[in-house]
Design a protein around this motif. Structure first.
Motif, mmCIF file in Angstrom:
data_model
loop_
_atom_site.group_PDB
_atom_site.id
_atom_site.type_symbol
_atom_site.label_atom_id
_atom_site.label_comp_id
_atom_site.label_asym_id
_atom_site.label_seq_id
_atom_site.Cartn_x
_atom_site.Cartn_y
_atom_site.Cartn_z
ATOM 1 N N UNK A 39 -0.287 -6.740 -21.516
ATOM 2 C CA UNK A 39 0.916 -7.397 -21.018
ATOM 3 C C UNK A 39 0.554 -8.318 -19.851
ATOM 4 N N UNK A 40 1.485 -9.190 -19.473
ATOM 5 C CA UNK A 40 1.250 -10.153 -18.407
ATOM 6 C C UNK A 40 1.130 -9.497 -17.042
ATOM 7 N N UNK A 41 0.544 -10.243 -16.106
ATOM 8 C CA UNK A 41 0.313 -9.712 -14.767
ATOM 9 C C UNK A 41 1.618 -9.363 -14.066
ATOM 10 N N UNK A 42 2.656 -10.165 -14.250
ATOM 11 C CA UNK A 42 3.924 -9.898 -13.575
ATOM 12 C C UNK A 42 4.554 -8.608 -14.093
ATOM 13 N N UNK A 43 4.354 -8.336 -15.401
ATOM 14 C CA UNK A 43 4.881 -7.092 -15.976
ATOM 15 C C UNK A 43 4.201 -5.880 -15.351
ATOM 16 N N UNK A 44 2.877 -5.958 -15.208
ATOM 17 C CA UNK A 44 2.127 -4.850 -14.607
ATOM 18 C C UNK A 44 2.482 -4.676 -13.133
ATOM 19 N N UNK A 45 2.679 -5.802 -12.428
ATOM 20 C CA UNK A 45 3.067 -5.704 -11.019
ATOM 21 C C UNK A 45 4.417 -5.010 -10.877
ATOM 22 N N UNK A 46 5.379 -5.386 -11.728
ATOM 23 C CA UNK A 46 6.693 -4.751 -11.659
ATOM 24 C C UNK A 46 6.603 -3.271 -12.011
ATOM 25 N N UNK A 47 5.668 -2.935 -12.910
ATOM 26 C CA UNK A 47 5.480 -1.517 -13.248
ATOM 27 C C UNK A 47 4.997 -0.731 -12.040
ATOM 28 N N UNK A 48 4.067 -1.310 -11.259
ATOM 29 C CA UNK A 48 3.588 -0.602 -10.071
ATOM 30 C C UNK A 48 4.675 -0.516 -9.003
ATOM 31 N N UNK A 49 5.577 -1.501 -8.965
ATOM 32 C CA UNK A 49 6.724 -1.391 -8.057
ATOM 33 C C UNK A 49 7.598 -0.204 -8.455
ATOM 34 N N UNK A 50 7.770 -0.030 -9.764
ATOM 35 C CA UNK A 50 8.520 1.133 -10.233
ATOM 36 C C UNK A 50 7.833 2.436 -9.862
ATOM 37 N N UNK A 51 6.497 2.473 -9.993
ATOM 38 C CA UNK A 51 5.731 3.656 -9.598
ATOM 39 C C UNK A 51 5.904 3.922 -8.111
ATOM 40 N N UNK A 52 5.949 2.850 -7.302
ATOM 41 C CA UNK A 52 6.143 2.995 -5.847
ATOM 42 C C UNK A 52 7.429 3.749 -5.546
ATOM 43 N N UNK A 53 8.540 3.287 -6.109
ATOM 44 C CA UNK A 53 9.832 3.932 -5.828
ATOM 45 C C UNK A 53 9.890 5.343 -6.415
ATOM 46 N N UNK A 54 9.232 5.537 -7.556
ATOM 47 C CA UNK A 54 9.208 6.871 -8.149
ATOM 48 C C UNK A 54 8.481 7.860 -7.241
ATOM 49 N N UNK A 55 7.294 7.450 -6.732
ATOM 50 C CA UNK A 55 6.530 8.333 -5.848
ATOM 51 C C UNK A 55 7.280 8.602 -4.552
ATOM 52 N N UNK A 56 7.944 7.567 -4.013
ATOM 53 C CA UNK A 56 8.741 7.772 -2.797
ATOM 54 C C UNK A 56 9.848 8.790 -3.041
ATOM 55 N N UNK A 57 10.548 8.657 -4.189
ATOM 56 C CA UNK A 57 11.645 9.572 -4.493
ATOM 57 C C UNK A 57 11.175 10.983 -4.750
ATOM 58 N N UNK A 58 10.116 11.126 -5.558
ATOM 59 C CA UNK A 58 9.592 12.456 -5.867
ATOM 60 C C UNK A 58 9.029 13.116 -4.615
ATOM 61 N N UNK A 59 8.330 12.336 -3.795
ATOM 62 C CA UNK A 59 7.777 12.890 -2.554
ATOM 63 C C UNK A 59 8.864 13.437 -1.650
ATOM 64 N N UNK A 60 9.964 12.687 -1.540
ATOM 65 C CA UNK A 60 11.061 13.135 -0.685
ATOM 66 C C UNK A 60 11.742 14.361 -1.272
ATOM 67 N N UNK A 61 11.863 14.410 -2.596
ATOM 68 C CA UNK A 61 12.531 15.545 -3.248
ATOM 69 C C UNK A 61 11.699 16.817 -3.161
ATOM 70 N N UNK A 62 10.404 16.703 -3.439
ATOM 71 C CA UNK A 62 9.543 17.883 -3.517
ATOM 72 C C UNK A 62 9.086 18.357 -2.136
ATOM 73 N N UNK A 63 8.688 17.413 -1.295
ATOM 74 C CA UNK A 63 8.055 17.776 -0.026
ATOM 75 C C UNK A 63 8.968 17.643 1.183
ATOM 76 N N UNK A 64 10.141 17.022 1.029
ATOM 77 C CA UNK A 64 11.054 16.872 2.153
ATOM 78 C C UNK A 64 10.861 15.531 2.848
ATOM 79 N N UNK A 65 11.784 15.211 3.757
ATOM 80 C CA UNK A 65 11.752 13.905 4.425
ATOM 81 C C UNK A 65 11.681 14.009 5.943
ATOM 82 N N UNK A 66 11.224 15.154 6.450
ATOM 83 C CA UNK A 66 11.022 15.278 7.890
ATOM 84 C C UNK A 66 9.680 14.662 8.287
ATOM 85 N N UNK A 67 9.389 14.686 9.568
ATOM 86 C CA UNK A 67 8.080 14.245 10.061
ATOM 87 C C UNK A 67 7.177 15.472 10.134
ATOM 88 N N UNK A 68 6.076 15.421 9.408
ATOM 89 C CA UNK A 68 5.156 16.552 9.344
ATOM 90 C C UNK A 68 3.835 16.190 10.030
#
Length: 309
Positions: A99-128
């Protein structure tokens, strides 16, 4: 002169940490052609895993040894990053081959938000906090050469040495091992690598796992210095101007670019900042990267692309 050296040494040590994060971008781009915008989120996710596992595992297993608890937490966090690498390859990259470079870049943006959301859900959002035993007290060096000596933070010294050792190990890995040579072959030509029997999917899992390991080490160091909080992913994005300076495909470029930006932002903040009211350290790297894009878009060590018509 002593104060100048203090500022410069501090910049060099910060630059090594920038280089460490930038290596994650370079490794993934070299092996898969994907500009991984999720590298900052990977640093945060890995740091969160390490911080929380260092609390949960000793409590669950009744471990009193801090060293053993941190070691098990590191192993657990690394297992999480390898699992994330496998899922990213299986669920995202495998579906987007050719696929094109822009498609792959947008996919990694999706991975970014997914990891942020999962991290906050599983590990919490306080300062550790992450405490791996690095000394934090400053020391004076070169007292015989300069009056009062040069004040250096011990934690910065240890962090820089760890980053330098990891960079050296990665360089040996790429140059001396069969897997490293396979990664370089995939970077040069995906189809040619497949034609000689190199499995593309396995290589992508390996390189994302290595990038996850780099993100984990960077997350531990930054988390030890600043605490693990969601602004950590923004700190990690300082690696973007680093790879613009050094070149998106160059490991030595990532190192040199990090050192240039680390030293440049410290010196500019100290010596130029007072004339502008401060705050230069925040935007210095991005302005320098913009100037490089105008003069040498491929970076210091990047490959110059020539299109023939």
């Amino acid at each position: 002169m002593g104060f100048f050296l203090e500022t410069m040494i501090g910049g060099l040590m910060t630059g090594m940490l920038y280089s460490l994060v930038a290596l994650g971008f370079v490794l993934i781009f070299k092996a898969s052609g994907v500009f991984n915008f999720a590298q900052g989120a990977m640093v945060l996710f890995a740091a969160l895993a390490m911080a929380r596992f260092s609390e949960w595992i000793p409590a669950a297993l009744h471990i009193e040894s801090k060293l053993l608890g941190n070691l098990l937490a590191f192993v657990g966090a690394m297992a999480v990053m390898v699992a994330a690498a496998w899922l990213i390859e299986r669920l995202v990259l495998r579906k987007l081959v050719n696929q094109g470079e822009i498609t792959l870049l947008m996919a990694t943006l999706g991975v970014t938000h997914f990891l942020d959301g999962v991290g906050q859900t599983v590990f919490g959002n306080d300062i550790y906090k992450i405490d791996v035993g690095m000394p934090k007290d400053p020391i004076f060096l070169l007292e015989s050469m300069f009056e009062g000596g040069v004040l250096v933070n011990q934690e910065d010294i240890f962090a820089a040495l760890i980053a330098a050792a990891l960079v050296a190990l990665l360089s040996l890995f790429f140059q001396k091992t069969a897997t490293g040579r396979a990664l370089r072959a995939v970077a040069d030509d995906h189809q040619a690598a497949q034609s000689i029997g190199i499995p593309l999917s396995r290589i992508w899992v390996i390189v994302w796992s290595v990038a996850g390991f780099v993100a984990l080490v960077a997350g531990i160091i930054w988390g030890s210095k600043l605490g693990v909080q969601f602004s950590l992913s923004l700190v990690a994005l300082k690696a973007l101007p680093v790879i613009i300076l050094g070149g998106l495909t160059s490991v030595p470029g990532a190192i040199l670019g990090g050192l240039i930006i680390g030293v440049g932002e410290k010196l500019s903040e100290v010596y130029i900042g007072p004339f502008f009211g401060g705050g230069i350290e925040i935007w210095f790297a991005y302005v320098l990267a913009l100037l490089f894009l105008l003069v040498r878009p491929q970076g210091l060590f990047g490959e110059k692309i020539i299109d023939r018509v």
